[in-house]
Motif scaffolding. Structure first.
Motif, short mmCIF file in Angstrom:
data_model
loop_
_atom_site.label_atom_id
_atom_site.label_comp_id
_atom_site.label_asym_id
_atom_site.label_seq_id
_atom_site.Cartn_x
_atom_site.Cartn_y
_atom_site.Cartn_z
N ARG A 1 8.41 21.99 -20.48
CA ARG A 1 7.77 23.01 -19.65
C ARG A 1 6.41 22.56 -19.09
O ARG A 1 6.06 22.86 -17.97
CB ARG A 1 7.53 24.28 -20.48
N HIS A 2 5.64 21.88 -19.94
CA HIS A 2 4.27 21.51 -19.61
C HIS A 2 4.21 20.73 -18.28
O HIS A 2 4.79 19.66 -18.16
CB HIS A 2 3.72 20.67 -20.77
N ARG A 3 3.49 21.29 -17.30
CA ARG A 3 3.54 20.74 -15.94
C ARG A 3 2.85 19.40 -15.80
O ARG A 3 3.09 18.67 -14.84
CB ARG A 3 2.91 21.73 -14.97
N GLY B 1 3.33 16.89 -17.43
CA GLY B 1 4.30 15.81 -17.60
C GLY B 1 4.14 14.98 -18.85
O GLY B 1 4.82 13.97 -19.02
N ASN B 2 3.22 15.39 -19.73
CA ASN B 2 3.02 14.60 -20.95
C ASN B 2 3.26 15.44 -22.21
O ASN B 2 2.60 15.25 -23.23
CB ASN B 2 1.63 13.97 -20.97
N ALA B 3 4.25 16.31 -22.13
CA ALA B 3 4.55 17.16 -23.29
C ALA B 3 4.89 16.31 -24.51
O ALA B 3 4.52 16.67 -25.64
CB ALA B 3 5.71 18.11 -22.96
N SER C 1 3.64 13.57 -25.39
CA SER C 1 2.38 13.11 -25.99
C SER C 1 1.76 14.21 -26.86
O SER C 1 1.28 13.94 -27.97
CB SER C 1 1.38 12.72 -24.90
N HIS C 2 1.79 15.45 -26.35
CA HIS C 2 1.24 16.56 -27.11
C HIS C 2 2.04 16.79 -28.41
O HIS C 2 1.47 17.05 -29.46
CB HIS C 2 1.27 17.85 -26.28
N ILE C 3 3.36 16.73 -28.28
CA ILE C 3 4.22 16.99 -29.45
C ILE C 3 3.97 15.92 -30.53
O ILE C 3 3.82 16.24 -31.71
CB ILE C 3 5.70 17.03 -29.03
ZN ZN Z 1 -0.90 17.65 -21.08
#
Ligand code: ZN
Length: 140
Positions: free
Chosen positions: A82-84, A86-88, A90-92
């Motif tokens: 979902r995260h726009r 584009g680095n979801a 990385s967050h996870i």
């Molecule tokens: Zn981000």
């Protein structure tokens, strides 16, 4: 007499060179403990970012770090989320490893296991990262 020291937080700067990378911070955290003068206490290593983290693991065989990164890639592939930004992924991954580590301080030094080291986990590099080191305790 035990002097309680609330040492000023120290900041380490780290330049990462790859999207996913483990950077060994052990020597720099050791130096931060020495500079603080704290003999007995706790060392907090805190990463103030949402796409990087910190972990403690094997410092002897660099293949262990490579395996950890490779496995995290399989577990959390880069792709559509979902995260726009584009680095979801990385967050996870940052949430999976966590943003802090606590290490005992004894005799003015980090008390790590024989094979342990402290690593910044970069998941969205290359970037310049900050690591905050706070040493709490006393000088006997
Ligand atoms: Zn981000």
């Amino acid at each position: 007499m035990v002097e309680i020291s609330h040492g000023k937080m120290q900041e380490l700067e780290v330049s990462t060179t790859a999207r996913n990378q483990l950077v060994n911070l052990t020597a720099r955290v050791r130096e931060a403990v020495r500079v603080s003068g704290v003999q007995e206490g706790i060392c907090l290593v805190f990463v103030p970012h949402t796409t990087a983290g910190v972990t403690i693991n094997e410092d002897a065989d660099p293949d262990v770090g490579a395996d950890i990164l490779e496995h995290l890639e399989k577990l959390v592939p880069r792709g559509r989320y979902r995260h726009r930004e584009g680095n979801a992924d990385s967050h996870i991954k940052a949430s999976l490893v966590g943003s802090s580590a606590l290490i005992p301080v004894e005799g003015g030094d980090l008390r790590l296991g024989t094979w342990q080291g402290i690593f910044l986990c970069e998941f969205d590099g290359p970037r310049r990262r900050r690591v905050w080191v706070k040493i709490m305790g006393g000088s006997l």
